[in-house]
Design a protein around this motif. Structure first.
Motif: not given
Length: 123
Positions: A100-105, A91-98
């Motif tokens: 603003p603090y320099g992380q991809r999540r 179950e994916i809650i949020q697709e990979p997202t950049d």
């Protein structure tokens, strides 16, 4: 302090442990059926427990689903983790997202319902 680790309470011990094995390459370093301890060869001091929430060692009232926790794992590639998650039908809650603090999540849920954050520094 000699040791510290987080336990995930679940009704599905094996499936929840397998989730972390498949997604992150963790391995079982202890398997007692009702309790599994996972670690990763790149971080031998890190341990994650997966515990049967209905086991008789769990006090009454504790077995309800925990809330307010996000497990974060920093990896080399969020996209690789995302591909594995899709193959696993997680179950994916949020697709990979950049962010603003320099992380991809990538945000997803494990079989116990715990929120999992898989992140990587943006290069």
């Amino acid at each position: 302090m000699d040791r510290a680790f987080t336990n995930i309470l679940t009704k599905q011990v094996s499936a929840t442990a397998q989730f972390y094995e498949d997604l992150l390459g963790m391995r079982r370093i202890g398997d007692f059926g009702w309790f599994v301890v996972l670690s990763h060869e790149d971080m031998p001091g890190f341990e994650l427990g997966v515990l049967d929430q209905n086991h008789d060692t769990i006090p009454d009232g504790v077995s309800a689903n925990a809330s307010g926790i996000v497990l974060t794992f920093v990896v080399g590639s969020v996209e690789d983790a995302h591909d594995r998650a899709v193959d696993m039908k997680a179950e994916i809650i949020q697709e990979p997202t950049d962010l603003p603090y320099g992380q991809r999540r990538l945000m997803l849920r494990d079989p116990a319902g715990s929120v999992v954050d898989v992140s990587a520094p943006i290069r």
